[in-house]
Design an enzyme around this catalytic site. Structure first.
Site, PDB file in Angstrom:
ATOM      1  N   TYR A 248       1.039  76.914   0.130  1.00 50.06           N
ATOM      2  CA  TYR A 248       1.494  75.447   0.817  1.00 50.06           C
ATOM      3  C   TYR A 248       1.381  75.747   2.435  1.00 50.06           C
ATOM      4  O   TYR A 248       1.404  74.920   2.887  1.00 50.06           O
ATOM      5  CB  TYR A 248       3.133  75.484   0.472  1.00 50.06           C
ATOM      6  CG  TYR A 248       3.342  74.857  -0.960  1.00 50.06           C
ATOM      7  CD1 TYR A 248       2.143  74.409  -1.741  1.00 50.06           C
ATOM      8  CD2 TYR A 248       4.521  75.107  -1.561  1.00 50.06           C
ATOM      9  CE1 TYR A 248       2.326  74.396  -3.096  1.00 50.06           C
ATOM     10  CE2 TYR A 248       4.973  74.555  -2.408  1.00 50.06           C
ATOM     11  CZ  TYR A 248       3.566  74.263  -3.602  1.00 50.06           C
ATOM     12  OH  TYR A 248       3.918  73.962  -4.951  1.00 50.06           O
TER      13      TYR A 248
ATOM     14  N   LYS B  34       0.382  86.727 -11.314  1.00 48.96           N
ATOM     15  CA  LYS B  34      -0.872  86.661 -12.006  1.00 48.96           C
ATOM     16  C   LYS B  34      -1.893  87.661 -11.518  1.00 48.96           C
ATOM     17  O   LYS B  34      -2.855  87.548 -11.186  1.00 48.96           O
ATOM     18  CB  LYS B  34      -1.500  85.200 -11.566  1.00 48.96           C
ATOM     19  CG  LYS B  34      -2.574  84.868 -12.729  1.00 48.96           C
ATOM     20  CD  LYS B  34      -1.972  84.427 -14.112  1.00 48.96           C
ATOM     21  CE  LYS B  34      -3.254  84.358 -14.967  1.00 48.96           C
ATOM     22  NZ  LYS B  34      -2.965  84.147 -16.546  1.00 48.96           N
TER      23      LYS B  34
ATOM     24  N   ASP C 256       7.614  77.113  -7.643  1.00 49.02           N
ATOM     25  CA  ASP C 256       7.878  75.566  -7.476  1.00 49.02           C
ATOM     26  C   ASP C 256       7.897  74.889  -9.000  1.00 49.02           C
ATOM     27  O   ASP C 256       8.606  74.151  -9.138  1.00 49.02           O
ATOM     28  CB  ASP C 256       6.868  75.033  -6.524  1.00 49.02           C
ATOM     29  CG  ASP C 256       7.219  73.610  -6.373  1.00 49.02           C
ATOM     30  OD1 ASP C 256       7.977  73.009  -6.902  1.00 49.02           O
ATOM     31  OD2 ASP C 256       6.243  72.855  -5.463  1.00 49.02           O
TER      32      ASP C 256
ATOM     33  N   ASP D   2      11.105  73.685 -11.567  1.00 49.64           N
ATOM     34  CA  ASP D   2      11.267  72.467 -12.178  1.00 49.64           C
ATOM     35  C   ASP D   2      11.359  72.817 -13.817  1.00 49.64           C
ATOM     36  O   ASP D   2      11.899  71.908 -14.461  1.00 49.64           O
ATOM     37  CB  ASP D   2      10.048  71.640 -11.753  1.00 49.64           C
ATOM     38  CG  ASP D   2      10.301  71.009 -10.243  1.00 49.64           C
ATOM     39  OD1 ASP D   2      11.680  71.315  -9.845  1.00 49.64           O
ATOM     40  OD2 ASP D   2       9.492  70.073  -9.990  1.00 49.64           O
TER      41      ASP D   2
END
Length: 352
Positions: free
Chosen positions: A142, A189, A245, A249
């Protein structure tokens, strides 16, 4: 005690749910003998409309000089539907996180006994779920270099992390795990991404300083699967910005409604508290938005920013009472009586 709290209502349903959190916070302050001075400030689309900037300098100065920040939501469809917009509400959120040094997003996921049947997951799968995801908030993709090349036909977003950024987030994760069930999961990852390998090796090096904490390392896709299979198996999870993020959610719907989960964004100085839901502009002004997540964010504020656990528990208790007695907005009413946003806030404040 006296507190100065920056109040950023934002956009959409933000002002409506923030109003209820203020009512409840004032009721708690009165009950326990505290004094709160609220300092309203503009952010998001509301700030763009007023001054052309989503996070004005005046707002930053108010936040930086306050004891805590209580935040509603930002976002507006006219920006979402315009890919060419040069200024966006979300830019203000990123700028605020960076300017205030809010590097750790703390998102709890827990279930309410009276709402187990409202979750999209089976009751036996979610019973006992009480986990916290710590998401790194000021680094990663981001905030990395981004742009277009080849006359706009190729786009790129760079994901960059420093060891120091990983260490400060992981430190909070280890400390939180020590105060809970002493289980920590590092989500990455590392089989594909170099940044994830940095995350994993950094956490592995830090683990020796916390010998009581049981540390596991899992790939983000496996965690995404296990969160819907067996969420109660997790306690504290730490991860980078993009993965966090998405996972937070996903985890948020376990409780039965995104309108129930609070969050905190923490830095070295001031901390910010906000519901995890968005601005939900379709519901703005209709008195139907669920204020519980914002009210529970205020509970986190009392507990975390002010170290006042009794005050926070008083809010949690009254929220649980409201849920058990059906004092809820339409998203939770399911054919029963639905109360308005303001009516729920009034009930909560009156029952503190």
């Amino acid at each position: 005690m006296k507190f100065n709290i920056a109040l950023l209502a934002g956009d959409g349903i933000g002002p409506e749910v923030i109003e209820q959190a203020v009512k409840v916070s004032d009721a708690v302050a009165k009950k326990f003998g505290h004094e709160i001075t609220w300092k309203p400030a503009l952010t998001g689309a509301a700030a763009i409309d007023a001054v052309g900037e989503p996070y004005p300098d005046e707002t930053h100065n108010i936040c930086a000089s306050s004891d805590a920040v209580l935040f509603g939501a930002i976002g507006h469809p006219r920006f979402d539907n315009d890919p060419s917009a040069k200024v966006r509400p979300e830019q203000g959120l990123l700028k605020m996180r960076k300017a205030l040094g809010l590097f750790a997003n703390v998102r709890p996921t827990f279930v309410f006994p009276s709402l187990l049947n409202k979750s999209p997951l089976k009751e036996e799968r979610i019973k006992g779920t009480d986990l916290v995801i710590l998401r790194e908030l000021t680094g990663g993709i981001y905030f990395g270099e981004k742009g277009r090349r080849d006359e706009g036909e190729t786009a790129y977003d760079n994901c960059v992390y420093t060891r120091e950024e990983v260490q400060r987030l992981a430190k909070k994760g280890f400390e939180l795990a020590m105060s809970r069930s002493k289980k920590l999961c590092c989500v990455d990852k590392a089989n594909v991404l170099e940044t994830s390998r940095l995350w994993r090796e950094t956490v592995q090096a830090m683990a020796k300083d916390y010998p009581e904490v049981e540390v596991s390392y899992e790939f983000v896709d496996a965690v995404a699967m296990r969160l819907v299979q067996w969420p109660s198996s997790y306690d504290v999870l730490i991860t980078e910005n993009l993965f966090g993020d998405i996972l937070t959610d996903e985890a948020s719907v376990i409780s039965g409604s995104m309108g129930l989960m609070p969050s905190a964004s923490m830095g070295d100085n001031v901390s910010l508290f906000e519901p995890i839901h968005g601005s939900y502009p379709q519901a703005a002004g209709k008195n139907i938005a669920n204020p519980m997540a914002t009210v529970l964010s205020a509970a986190m504020m009392f507990e975390t920013a002010f170290n006042l656990p009794e005050e926070g528990q008083a809010i949690r208790d009254v929220v649980n009472k409201a849920l058990a007695e059906g004092i809820v907005t339409e998203d939770l009413a399911e054919g029963g009586k639905a109360y308005g946003t303001k009516e729920v806030g009034d009930w909560l404040a009156a029952n503190i």
